[in-house]
Write an enzyme that holds these catalytic residues in place. Structure first.
Site, PDB file in Angstrom:
ATOM      1  N   LEU A 150       0.724  -1.300  -0.033  1.00 42.99           N
ATOM      2  CA  LEU A 150       0.030   0.091  -0.144  1.00 42.99           C
ATOM      3  C   LEU A 150       0.826   1.100   0.007  1.00 42.99           C
ATOM      4  CD1 LEU A 150      -3.147   0.224  -0.004  1.00 42.99           C
ATOM      5  CD2 LEU A 150      -3.303   0.831   2.195  1.00 42.99           C
ATOM      6  N   GLY A 151       1.869   1.425  -0.854  1.00 44.51           N
ATOM      7  CA  GLY A 151       2.553   2.416  -1.061  1.00 44.51           C
ATOM      8  C   GLY A 151       1.800   3.492  -2.180  1.00 44.51           C
ATOM      9  N   ARG A 173       3.148  -5.229   5.924  1.00 48.43           N
ATOM     10  CA  ARG A 173       3.753  -5.619   7.265  1.00 48.43           C
ATOM     11  C   ARG A 173       2.966  -5.132   8.493  1.00 48.43           C
ATOM     12  NH1 ARG A 173       9.991  -5.168   7.453  1.00 48.43           N
ATOM     13  NH2 ARG A 173       9.847  -6.178   5.593  1.00 48.43           N
ATOM     14  N   ARG A 230       7.073  -6.220  -9.749  1.00 40.64           N
ATOM     15  CA  ARG A 230       7.964  -6.791 -10.602  1.00 40.64           C
ATOM     16  C   ARG A 230       7.822  -8.108 -10.840  1.00 40.64           C
ATOM     17  NH1 ARG A 230       9.297  -2.170 -11.581  1.00 40.64           N
ATOM     18  NH2 ARG A 230      11.581  -1.290 -10.997  1.00 40.64           N
ATOM     19  N   GLU A 259      12.039 -11.389 -18.132  1.00 38.07           N
ATOM     20  CA  GLU A 259      11.882 -10.221 -19.300  1.00 38.07           C
ATOM     21  C   GLU A 259      12.973  -9.640 -19.798  1.00 38.07           C
ATOM     22  OE1 GLU A 259      10.280  -5.987 -17.085  1.00 38.07           O
ATOM     23  OE2 GLU A 259       9.077  -7.780 -16.652  1.00 38.07           O
ATOM     24  N   HIS A 277       5.909  -4.455 -20.079  1.00 36.90           N
ATOM     25  CA  HIS A 277       6.581  -3.749 -18.808  1.00 36.90           C
ATOM     26  C   HIS A 277       6.515  -1.932 -19.219  1.00 36.90           C
ATOM     27  CE1 HIS A 277       9.490  -3.308 -15.391  1.00 36.90           C
ATOM     28  NE2 HIS A 277       9.006  -2.471 -15.303  1.00 36.90           N
TER      29      HIS A 277
END
Length: 311
Positions: A150-151, A173, A230, A259, A277
């Site tokens: 949840l950035g 976390r 990622r 990739e 990407h």
């Protein structure tokens, strides 16, 4: 002006190179630092432009005795050796929150595309199908969206999910104090509660294969997973197995392991939507990333304050 060169070790747009070249002596490395260049004078390089995927190792830094600044082009920096840079007195910066909205838009696009089966039905309709492809498909409204991480990007995805009438849950976390969404202690329990699972956490050793068999089994045969984080965060082997067995309903991937080479197991599956990407790429995002890059280059050159400094 600092004497020396800026080495561009990743593919960037003509716009980026043009803006850089107005003020700096730029050398591009199409093959990356490993590929070298006949024009590269390692002793003349004082700044390197890289990104989280390409990174910069301690050994690579050692080849540039005049190196003062490493700029990650974007938010990610997982493969840049921050500790090595600190020990060498090299500054490291990145560009968080420059492509947040673009990535979040793309995550929702992937959710819609895979849930509504848009890509496959477009192809089939062009081939003459009609009635057999008009079956009902899941929609976002009323579904539960689980967000891993949840950035800035995770929050932006969650806000978009709310606008679609989705119920929002997340795992981090620690519980985030300033949101009312339901918190789950781990990815497995979040997946079990979710219809759509969006991966928006940082990459790196701590999150490698975080989404594996246990998470996919918990998501279940009606669940969809979307990765705009990622490739390493999702276990490709486990994902391919789940998709083939219809143990999950589908996947939307902007990133994947290995990739740019597409894993063979994903190539022929009709329940996965793939993009190269590009989630963070838009004209607005690129301009913001270049602005941060140029600001930090000038600050390093002139002794000013760096922004989004990691080392």
């Amino acid at each position: 002006m600092a004497q020396g060169k800026i080495a561009v070790a990743i593919p960037v747009s003509g716009n980026c190179l043009s803006r850089l070249s107005r003020s700096y002596d730029v050398i591009t490395l199409p093959g990356g630092l490993g590929g070298g260049s006949p024009e590269l004078d390692s002793e003349a390089v004082w700044a390197i432009l890289t990104n989280g995927s390409t990174g910069l190792s301690d050994d690579e830094m050692s080849r540039f005795p005049a190196l003062k600044l490493v700029c990650a082009y974007g938010a990610g920096y997982e493969n840049i050796d921050i500790a090595a840079a600190k020990s060498r007195g090299i500054h490291v910066t990145h560009a968080p929150n420059t492509n947040t909205e673009t990535v979040a838009d793309h995550a929702v696009a992937l959710m819609l595309a895979v849930a509504r089966d848009i890509c496959a039905r477009d192809r089939q309709l062009r081939g003459g199908a009609w009635d057999k492809i008009r079956s009902a498909r899941p929609t976002l409204s009323g579904a539960t969206l689980g967000v891993i991480g949840l950035g800035n990007i995770g929050r932006a995805v969650a806000r978009r999910g709310e606008a679609f009438g989705m119920n929002i849950a997340y795992t981090t976390r620690n519980k985030v104090a300033d949101v009312s969404w339901e918190h789950y202690a781990d990815a497995v329990s979040l997946a079990a509660a979710s219809d759509f699972l969006v991966v928006a956490c940082p990459g790196g050793p701590a999150t490698r294969h975080l989404v594996g068999k246990a998470v996919l089994d918990a998501l279940g045969p009606d669940g969809f997973v979307v990765n705009v984080s990622r490739g390493m965060v999702v276990d490709t082997g486990a994902l391919v197995t789940a998709l083939k067995a219809r143990a999950i309903a589908g996947a939307g991937l902007d990133v994947f392991e290995g990739e740019p080479d597409l894993p063979a197991g994903l190539r022929d599956l009709d329940n996965v939507v793939l993009t190269p990407h590009m989630a963070g790429r838009s004209p607005a995002a690129e301009d913001a990333q270049i602005d941060v890059l140029l600001s930090n280059l000038q600050a390093c050159r002139d002794g000013g304050k760096l922004t989004a400094q990691l080392a």
